[in-house]
Design a protein around this motif. Structure first.
Motif, PDB file in Angstrom:
ATOM      1  N   GLU A 105     -18.553  -2.797 -54.678  1.00 24.91           N
ATOM      2  CA  GLU A 105     -18.237  -2.324 -56.029  1.00 24.91           C
ATOM      3  C   GLU A 105     -17.303  -3.294 -56.749  1.00 24.91           C
ATOM      4  O   GLU A 105     -17.475  -3.545 -57.948  1.00 24.91           O
ATOM      5  N   ALA A 106     -16.345  -3.853 -56.032  1.00 18.77           N
ATOM      6  CA  ALA A 106     -15.409  -4.797 -56.642  1.00 18.77           C
ATOM      7  C   ALA A 106     -16.135  -6.053 -57.122  1.00 18.77           C
ATOM      8  O   ALA A 106     -15.887  -6.537 -58.241  1.00 18.77           O
ATOM      9  N   LYS A 107     -17.028  -6.583 -56.316  1.00 22.57           N
ATOM     10  CA  LYS A 107     -17.758  -7.803 -56.708  1.00 22.57           C
ATOM     11  C   LYS A 107     -18.737  -7.504 -57.844  1.00 22.57           C
ATOM     12  O   LYS A 107     -18.913  -8.320 -58.747  1.00 22.57           O
ATOM     13  N   GLN A 108     -19.355  -6.339 -57.805  1.00 18.44           N
ATOM     14  CA  GLN A 108     -20.274  -5.975 -58.881  1.00 18.44           C
ATOM     15  C   GLN A 108     -19.499  -5.823 -60.198  1.00 18.44           C
ATOM     16  O   GLN A 108     -19.946  -6.297 -61.246  1.00 18.44           O
ATOM     17  N   THR A 109     -18.341  -5.198 -60.138  1.00 18.70           N
ATOM     18  CA  THR A 109     -17.495  -5.045 -61.322  1.00 18.70           C
ATOM     19  C   THR A 109     -17.024  -6.400 -61.832  1.00 18.70           C
ATOM     20  O   THR A 109     -17.050  -6.668 -63.037  1.00 18.70           O
ATOM     21  N   GLU A 110     -16.617  -7.267 -60.920  1.00 19.38           N
ATOM     22  CA  GLU A 110     -16.163  -8.615 -61.293  1.00 19.38           C
ATOM     23  C   GLU A 110     -17.287  -9.404 -61.960  1.00 19.38           C
ATOM     24  O   GLU A 110     -17.073 -10.063 -62.982  1.00 19.38           O
ATOM     25  N   ALA A 111     -18.490  -9.339 -61.384  1.00 21.83           N
ATOM     26  CA  ALA A 111     -19.631 -10.057 -61.958  1.00 21.83           C
ATOM     27  C   ALA A 111     -19.938  -9.548 -63.368  1.00 21.83           C
ATOM     28  O   ALA A 111     -20.152 -10.344 -64.288  1.00 21.83           O
ATOM     29  N   THR A 112     -19.928  -8.236 -63.551  1.00 25.54           N
ATOM     30  CA  THR A 112     -20.193  -7.649 -64.867  1.00 25.54           C
ATOM     31  C   THR A 112     -19.125  -8.075 -65.863  1.00 25.54           C
ATOM     32  O   THR A 112     -19.427  -8.503 -66.978  1.00 25.54           O
ATOM     33  N   ARG A 113     -17.870  -7.977 -65.453  1.00 24.00           N
ATOM     34  CA  ARG A 113     -16.754  -8.354 -66.327  1.00 24.00           C
ATOM     35  C   ARG A 113     -16.842  -9.817 -66.760  1.00 24.00           C
ATOM     36  O   ARG A 113     -16.596 -10.162 -67.905  1.00 24.00           O
ATOM     37  N   ASP A 114     -17.240 -10.677 -65.810  1.00 19.91           N
ATOM     38  CA  ASP A 114     -17.305 -12.111 -66.088  1.00 19.91           C
ATOM     39  C   ASP A 114     -18.639 -12.555 -66.678  1.00 19.91           C
ATOM     40  O   ASP A 114     -18.854 -13.746 -66.908  1.00 19.91           O
ATOM     41  N   GLY A 115     -19.565 -11.618 -66.895  1.00 21.39           N
ATOM     42  CA  GLY A 115     -20.867 -11.954 -67.463  1.00 21.39           C
ATOM     43  C   GLY A 115     -21.747 -12.747 -66.518  1.00 21.39           C
ATOM     44  O   GLY A 115     -22.598 -13.517 -66.952  1.00 21.39           O
ATOM     45  N   LYS A 116     -21.560 -12.540 -65.207  1.00 19.13           N
ATOM     46  CA  LYS A 116     -22.340 -13.276 -64.210  1.00 19.13           C
ATOM     47  C   LYS A 116     -23.435 -12.401 -63.627  1.00 19.13           C
ATOM     48  O   LYS A 116     -23.280 -11.187 -63.499  1.00 19.13           O
ATOM     49  N   ILE A 117     -24.528 -13.036 -63.255  1.00 19.72           N
ATOM     50  CA  ILE A 117     -25.557 -12.353 -62.482  1.00 19.72           C
ATOM     51  C   ILE A 117     -25.119 -12.392 -61.027  1.00 19.72           C
ATOM     52  O   ILE A 117     -24.656 -13.423 -60.522  1.00 19.72           O
ATOM     53  N   LEU A 118     -25.234 -11.258 -60.352  1.00 20.86           N
ATOM     54  CA  LEU A 118     -24.874 -11.143 -58.943  1.00 20.86           C
ATOM     55  C   LEU A 118     -26.123 -11.373 -58.107  1.00 20.86           C
ATOM     56  O   LEU A 118     -27.148 -10.716 -58.317  1.00 20.86           O
ATOM     57  N   VAL A 119     -26.055 -12.328 -57.193  1.00 25.56           N
ATOM     58  CA  VAL A 119     -27.144 -12.608 -56.257  1.00 25.56           C
ATOM     59  C   VAL A 119     -26.735 -12.003 -54.926  1.00 25.56           C
ATOM     60  O   VAL A 119     -25.763 -12.451 -54.310  1.00 25.56           O
ATOM     61  N   ALA A 120     -27.444 -10.971 -54.493  1.00 22.88           N
ATOM     62  CA  ALA A 120     -27.099 -10.261 -53.257  1.00 22.88           C
ATOM     63  C   ALA A 120     -28.124 -10.574 -52.176  1.00 22.88           C
ATOM     64  O   ALA A 120     -29.313 -10.275 -52.324  1.00 22.88           O
ATOM     65  N   ASN A 121     -27.653 -11.184 -51.104  1.00 24.42           N
ATOM     66  CA  ASN A 121     -28.481 -11.550 -49.961  1.00 24.42           C
ATOM     67  C   ASN A 121     -28.318 -10.464 -48.899  1.00 24.42           C
ATOM     68  O   ASN A 121     -27.289 -10.374 -48.252  1.00 24.42           O
ATOM     69  N   PHE A 122     -29.339  -9.609 -48.758  1.00 30.63           N
ATOM     70  CA  PHE A 122     -29.331  -8.587 -47.722  1.00 30.63           C
ATOM     71  C   PHE A 122     -30.006  -9.190 -46.498  1.00 30.63           C
ATOM     72  O   PHE A 122     -31.187  -9.550 -46.549  1.00 30.63           O
ATOM     73  N   SER A 123     -29.254  -9.306 -45.415  1.00 32.26           N
ATOM     74  CA  SER A 123     -29.762 -10.009 -44.247  1.00 32.26           C
ATOM     75  C   SER A 123     -29.225  -9.388 -42.961  1.00 32.26           C
ATOM     76  O   SER A 123     -28.461  -8.430 -43.001  1.00 32.26           O
ATOM     77  N   THR A 124     -29.650  -9.965 -41.849  1.00 38.11           N
ATOM     78  CA  THR A 124     -29.199  -9.515 -40.536  1.00 38.11           C
ATOM     79  C   THR A 124     -28.753 -10.716 -39.713  1.00 38.11           C
ATOM     80  O   THR A 124     -29.298 -11.812 -39.860  1.00 38.11           O
ATOM     81  N   PRO A 125     -27.789 -10.515 -38.825  1.00 37.16           N
ATOM     82  CA  PRO A 125     -27.277 -11.632 -38.037  1.00 37.16           C
ATOM     83  C   PRO A 125     -28.250 -12.143 -36.983  1.00 37.16           C
ATOM     84  O   PRO A 125     -28.181 -13.292 -36.580  1.00 37.16           O
ATOM     85  N   TRP A 126     -29.173 -11.304 -36.557  1.00 29.30           N
ATOM     86  CA  TRP A 126     -30.073 -11.678 -35.473  1.00 29.30           C
ATOM     87  C   TRP A 126     -31.397 -12.261 -35.963  1.00 29.30           C
ATOM     88  O   TRP A 126     -32.216 -12.707 -35.177  1.00 29.30           O
ATOM     89  N   SER A 127     -31.608 -12.279 -37.261  1.00 26.45           N
ATOM     90  CA  SER A 127     -32.878 -12.723 -37.825  1.00 26.45           C
ATOM     91  C   SER A 127     -32.922 -14.244 -37.984  1.00 26.45           C
ATOM     92  O   SER A 127     -32.092 -14.829 -38.677  1.00 26.45           O
ATOM     93  N   ALA A 128     -33.906 -14.871 -37.372  1.00 27.65           N
ATOM     94  CA  ALA A 128     -34.065 -16.323 -37.506  1.00 27.65           C
ATOM     95  C   ALA A 128     -34.283 -16.737 -38.959  1.00 27.65           C
ATOM     96  O   ALA A 128     -33.675 -17.718 -39.414  1.00 27.65           O
ATOM     97  N   PRO A 129     -35.113 -16.032 -39.739  1.00 23.50           N
ATOM     98  CA  PRO A 129     -35.265 -16.417 -41.147  1.00 23.50           C
ATOM     99  C   PRO A 129     -33.943 -16.333 -41.923  1.00 23.50           C
ATOM    100  O   PRO A 129     -33.654 -17.194 -42.752  1.00 23.50           O
ATOM    101  N   CYS A 130     -33.138 -15.319 -41.642  1.00 23.18           N
ATOM    102  CA  CYS A 130     -31.841 -15.190 -42.328  1.00 23.18           C
ATOM    103  C   CYS A 130     -30.936 -16.373 -41.990  1.00 23.18           C
ATOM    104  O   CYS A 130     -30.284 -16.940 -42.873  1.00 23.18           O
TER     105      CYS A 130
END
Length: 139
Positions: A39-64
């Motif tokens: 929530e803090a990063k989303q709020t910061e991105a909105t406040r600063d007019g930035k697009i938020l790029v969210a990488n949803f990943s897993t530690p065990w995944s080779a592609p990640c």
């Protein structure tokens, strides 16, 4: 090299010396570990007019793991965007609210709303997608 050192471009204290040697440090990638930090990063991105790029990943995944260096480089190349990484195992309940069919999945949010999505670890197409997003268009 441990997974934590490889996976996180930038750890909490910013002193991931192994990652620095591997070229995986980016001051523009933030590891999301709690709903509050999301929530803090989303709020910061909105406040600063930035697009938020969210990488949803897993530690065990080779592609990640394979896309992480590219993701860090993109974060360094596009300071006008905010980059975060969410471990879907660590924040499982939160992650289930997103439409994730494979990892990694990248969501692009503007003013808290999803404007685009990219699935996979394609080192050619992800930079194209991020460039298009940064330039105000979707591809």
């Amino acid at each position: 090299m441990s997974f934590v050192q490889y996976f996180n471009c930038h750890n909490k204290d910013g002193k991931d010396h192994q990652a620095q040697r591997e070229g995986l440090v980016s001051k523009n990638v933030h590891r999301i570990t709690t709903l509050e930090s999301w929530e803090a990063k989303q709020t910061e991105a909105t406040r600063d007019g930035k697009i938020l790029v969210a990488n949803f990943s897993t530690p065990w995944s080779a592609p990640c793991r394979s896309i992480e260096k590219t993701y860090c480089e993109l974060a360094d190349n596009y300071p006008s965007l905010m980059f975060v990484t969410v471990d879907i195992d660590e924040l499982a309940e939160f992650s289930t609210s997103w439409d994730i069919s494979a990892t990694p999945t990248f969501f692009f949010l503007k003013d808290g709303r999803q404007v685009d999505k990219f699935v996979g670890a394609d080192k050619v197409e992800l930079p194209k997608k991020i460039a298009a997003i940064a330039n105000g268009s979707r591809s």
